[in-house]
Structure formats: C-alpha cells, structure tokens
Design a protein around this motif. Structure first.
Motif, PDB file in Angstrom:
ATOM      1  N   ASP A   1       0.862  -1.186   0.000  1.00 39.63           N
ATOM      2  CA  ASP A   1       0.000   0.000   0.000  1.00 39.63           C
ATOM      3  C   ASP A   1       0.897   1.234   0.000  1.00 39.63           C
ATOM      4  O   ASP A   1       1.366   1.686   1.042  1.00 39.63           O
ATOM      5  CB  ASP A   1      -0.893  -0.022   1.240  1.00 39.63           C
ATOM      6  CG  ASP A   1      -1.867   1.151   1.270  1.00 39.63           C
ATOM      7  OD1 ASP A   1      -1.821   1.994   0.343  1.00 39.63           O
ATOM      8  OD2 ASP A   1      -2.661   1.240   2.233  1.00 39.63           O
ATOM      9  N   ALA A   2       1.147   1.795  -1.170  1.00 37.87           N
ATOM     10  CA  ALA A   2       2.091   2.900  -1.311  1.00 37.87           C
ATOM     11  C   ALA A   2       1.614   4.168  -0.621  1.00 37.87           C
ATOM     12  O   ALA A   2       2.433   5.043  -0.315  1.00 37.87           O
ATOM     13  CB  ALA A   2       2.345   3.185  -2.790  1.00 37.87           C
ATOM     14  N   MET A   3       0.316   4.290  -0.357  1.00 43.33           N
ATOM     15  CA  MET A   3      -0.199   5.517   0.245  1.00 43.33           C
ATOM     16  C   MET A   3      -0.499   5.374   1.730  1.00 43.33           C
ATOM     17  O   MET A   3      -1.101   6.254   2.326  1.00 43.33           O
ATOM     18  CB  MET A   3      -1.456   5.979  -0.496  1.00 43.33           C
ATOM     19  CG  MET A   3      -1.223   6.322  -1.961  1.00 43.33           C
ATOM     20  SD  MET A   3       0.145   7.487  -2.225  1.00 43.33           S
ATOM     21  CE  MET A   3      -0.474   8.940  -1.387  1.00 43.33           C
ATOM     22  N   ALA A   4      -0.078   4.304   2.347  1.00 43.50           N
ATOM     23  CA  ALA A   4      -0.305   4.132   3.783  1.00 43.50           C
ATOM     24  C   ALA A   4       0.501   5.165   4.570  1.00 43.50           C
ATOM     25  O   ALA A   4       1.681   5.395   4.284  1.00 43.50           O
ATOM     26  CB  ALA A   4       0.101   2.727   4.212  1.00 43.50           C
ATOM     27  N   PRO A   5      -0.092   5.810   5.570  1.00 46.72           N
ATOM     28  CA  PRO A   5       0.643   6.795   6.376  1.00 46.72           C
ATOM     29  C   PRO A   5       1.880   6.210   7.035  1.00 46.72           C
ATOM     30  O   PRO A   5       2.870   6.920   7.234  1.00 46.72           O
ATOM     31  CB  PRO A   5      -0.392   7.225   7.427  1.00 46.72           C
ATOM     32  CG  PRO A   5      -1.720   6.929   6.816  1.00 46.72           C
ATOM     33  CD  PRO A   5      -1.518   5.718   5.966  1.00 46.72           C
TER      34      PRO A   5
ATOM     35  N   VAL B   1       8.892  12.166   0.953  1.00 45.15           N
ATOM     36  CA  VAL B   1       8.767  10.761   1.336  1.00 45.15           C
ATOM     37  C   VAL B   1       7.345  10.278   1.071  1.00 45.15           C
ATOM     38  O   VAL B   1       6.366  10.922   1.462  1.00 45.15           O
ATOM     39  CB  VAL B   1       9.171  10.538   2.819  1.00 45.15           C
ATOM     40  CG1 VAL B   1       8.402  11.454   3.760  1.00 45.15           C
ATOM     41  CG2 VAL B   1       9.011   9.088   3.233  1.00 45.15           C
ATOM     42  N   ASP B   2       7.233   9.169   0.384  1.00 52.28           N
ATOM     43  CA  ASP B   2       5.935   8.537   0.110  1.00 52.28           C
ATOM     44  C   ASP B   2       6.191   7.119  -0.349  1.00 52.28           C
ATOM     45  O   ASP B   2       7.196   6.851  -1.024  1.00 52.28           O
ATOM     46  CB  ASP B   2       5.160   9.305  -0.965  1.00 52.28           C
ATOM     47  CG  ASP B   2       5.960   9.496  -2.242  1.00 52.28           C
ATOM     48  OD1 ASP B   2       5.948   8.589  -3.095  1.00 52.28           O
ATOM     49  OD2 ASP B   2       6.613  10.548  -2.372  1.00 52.28           O
ATOM     50  N   GLY B   3       5.311   6.219   0.026  1.00 53.43           N
ATOM     51  CA  GLY B   3       5.478   4.826  -0.360  1.00 53.43           C
ATOM     52  C   GLY B   3       6.838   4.317   0.060  1.00 53.43           C
ATOM     53  O   GLY B   3       7.249   4.434   1.204  1.00 53.43           O
ATOM     54  N   GLY B   4       7.597   3.780  -0.886  1.00 54.65           N
ATOM     55  CA  GLY B   4       8.951   3.333  -0.609  1.00 54.65           C
ATOM     56  C   GLY B   4      10.004   4.314  -1.086  1.00 54.65           C
ATOM     57  O   GLY B   4      11.184   3.958  -1.172  1.00 54.65           O
ATOM     58  N   ARG B   5       9.605   5.546  -1.388  1.00 58.01           N
ATOM     59  CA  ARG B   5      10.512   6.543  -1.971  1.00 58.01           C
ATOM     60  C   ARG B   5      10.931   7.575  -0.940  1.00 58.01           C
ATOM     61  O   ARG B   5      10.112   8.132  -0.217  1.00 58.01           O
ATOM     62  CB  ARG B   5       9.820   7.246  -3.136  1.00 58.01           C
ATOM     63  CG  ARG B   5      10.702   8.226  -3.921  1.00 58.01           C
ATOM     64  CD  ARG B   5       9.897   8.874  -5.040  1.00 58.01           C
ATOM     65  NE  ARG B   5       8.970   9.868  -4.493  1.00 58.01           N
ATOM     66  CZ  ARG B   5       9.192  11.182  -4.521  1.00 58.01           C
ATOM     67  NH1 ARG B   5      10.303  11.659  -5.065  1.00 58.01           N
ATOM     68  NH2 ARG B   5       8.301  12.015  -4.031  1.00 58.01           N
TER      69      ARG B   5
END
Length: 298
Positions: A221-225, A250-254
């Motif tokens: 889930d890339a948009m999970a807090p 920072v977001d997802g795995g980035r």
C-alpha cells in the motif's frame, strides 16, 4: 534496543493519520511519547480528547510509554504546556515532531480572510510556538551543561515546495515552514539541535478528497501513512546527528532530498539598470536557468 530507545518525543497532530503513525513508530522503536492532538475536525473545528487518548492507550497496551496532550499547538500558552508536559512526564525532551494541521481549500478568488488566517495559524504558528518553547528548554539545558542531542522534524508538503491550485493558504503556510526550518537549523545547532523538514504524501483525512488513494486489495500500500514514519523516526535518532537544514520528500517506498531555492544565473552591470535595458537581460537569464517545476493541479 530500538533506534530511539529511551528518547522522549512529542508528536503533534498525533491522534489520526500520519501523526498517529509517527507516534506508534516512535514507541515501537523505544521512545517515550507525548501524543498531542486537539481533536479537531478536518476543517479545524471542534475539539475532543478522544484521538490523543486512544493513541496513547494503544502505545501503553503494546508495552510502551505514552501520555496524551490536547493543547492547541498554535496557542502560545498551550504550546508551552505541551513542552512542559514532556518534561513533567518523562524528565526531558529529545525530539519534537511538528505535524498538526488541517485544510480549508478554496481558489484564491473565493478564499475568505478567516480561511486564510485559520490555516496559516495552525500550520505555521503551530510549528513556531512549540518550537520556540522547546528551543528555550534546550538552550537552558545547554547552558546548564546538559546539552541534549535533540531533533526537530517539521512537516511541509509538496504544496509548500511547488504550490497547489486551490490551496493558496495551505501552500503559503507550508512554504513558510520550510523557511522556518532553515532558520531554526542555523540558529539551534549551537545547542545540539538538528532541524529538518519532510514533504510527505499519504492517505489521510486531508488528502482523501484530492487524490484517488484507495488502499489496494493486496500487495504494498504505497499511500499508507505508516510509510512516512520510518524516515521521521530516523531523523529523530542519534544516527541523524549530521543531518540538518534539509527537506525530504517521502511517500510509499521513496525517499528523496528536495533541492530548494538557490542562486541561479546572474548579470551584473556594475551600475543601475535602466528599465528599458532589462528585457533582453531577463530573457537571457531565464534562458540559462532551469525551468520551475509545475504547480500541482496546474
């Protein structure tokens, strides 16, 4: 031992969303946490103690240490009480994570004065007021020979970096946070304090009306807090001692380092320009400069 074992962390806006994820992540890595949340609605209205108390109880049920605080971070006395609550409950303050905020989105031609004031107050003053009282505490500790290896993590946004159509108040406040972070990093280093900012993207109450953020049926889930919090915990750790004055997306795995405003191409005549001379000068400067990133929603 966890990455922040034994450290005392205050997390504002920690009753829901990204702030809640931060509080739980800090506790999971061994920190003692002050969970701050005034319990307001998405538009900043209302007040209830439940969200902060529930997160603090969740941490304690998992074996961690936490207390709830419901002070308004944009209220001068409330921000002072918040910092004092950490010292009273756990004997010190090591990490201040500033996250609280809400939205009142409007196009500029429809944006009312109170909608501007409310958003700037909570986001920008809500960063400054706790920071100011925490800085006073850390300065006093340093002068007493008890310098803390302290950390501040501020929360900006892509809207603060690039702007966002329909969010003039929010974009201005989030851009102001970036300026505040730069100054705080420069001023507080002498007391052993680092200051950094993040620009996160995740599924929260604030973003669900803007983006398609539905959780996937399976897989990552890339948009999970919760994806945002590992970096925030690391920035609060002793490992991050050499990192200050930086902004991370920072977001997802980035995770990315944001490059902010910097000096670009220049022409110096050595004397005052005449207005009529400047057309070709500006054209040459713009031709040599990097084009700005587009505003979100433009």
């Amino acid at each position: 031992m966890g990455l922040v074992d034994g450290r005392v962390a205050v997390v504002t806006g920690a009753g829901r969303g990204i702030g809640r994820a931060h509080a739980l992540a800090y506790a999971a890595e061994g920190a003692r946490v002050v969970v701050n949340d005034v319990g307001a609605g998405l538009d900043g209205s209302g007040c209830e103690a439940g969200p902060a108390s529930l997160v603090a109880a969740e941490i304690r049920a998992a074996g961690g240490e936490a207390v709830a605080n419901t002070d308004d971070v944009a209220d001068w006395a409330g921000a002072e009480r918040l910092v004092s609550a950490a010292v009273a409950a756990f004997g010190s303050l090591d990490v201040l994570v500033l996250n609280a905020g809400f939205l009142r989105d409007r196009m500029l031609v429809n944006l009312a004065e109170d909608e501007w004031d409310a958003v700037v107050r909570v986001h920008l003053k809500g960063h400054f007021a706790p920071l100011r009282h925490a800085a006073e505490y850390w300065r006093a500790e340093a002068k007493a020979g008890r310098a803390r290896d302290a950390r501040v993590v501020m929360t900006s946004s892509g809207a603060g970096l690039l702007g966002s159509v329909g969010q003039g108040n929010y974009s201005a406040a989030k851009a102001g946070i970036l300026g505040l972070a730069s100054v705080a990093a420069a001023e507080l280093g002498r007391y052993g304090v680092t200051v950094n900012a993040i620009a996160p993207a995740a599924r929260t109450r604030m973003t669900e009306g803007t983006f398609d953020l539905a959780a996937p049926a399976s897989g990552f889930d890339a948009m999970a807090p919760e994806n945002v919090s590992p970096l925030v915990v690391w920035l609060g750790s002793l490992e991050a001692a050499g990192v200050t004055g930086r902004v991370f997306e920072v977001d997802g795995g980035r995770v990315a380092v944001a490059d902010g405003w910097r000096h670009g191409p220049a022409r110096d005549k050595g004397s005052r320009w005449e207005p009529g001379e400047l057309g070709p000068v500006v054209a040459s400067l713009l031709a040599a400069a990097t084009s700005p990133e587009p505003v979100y929603g433009a």
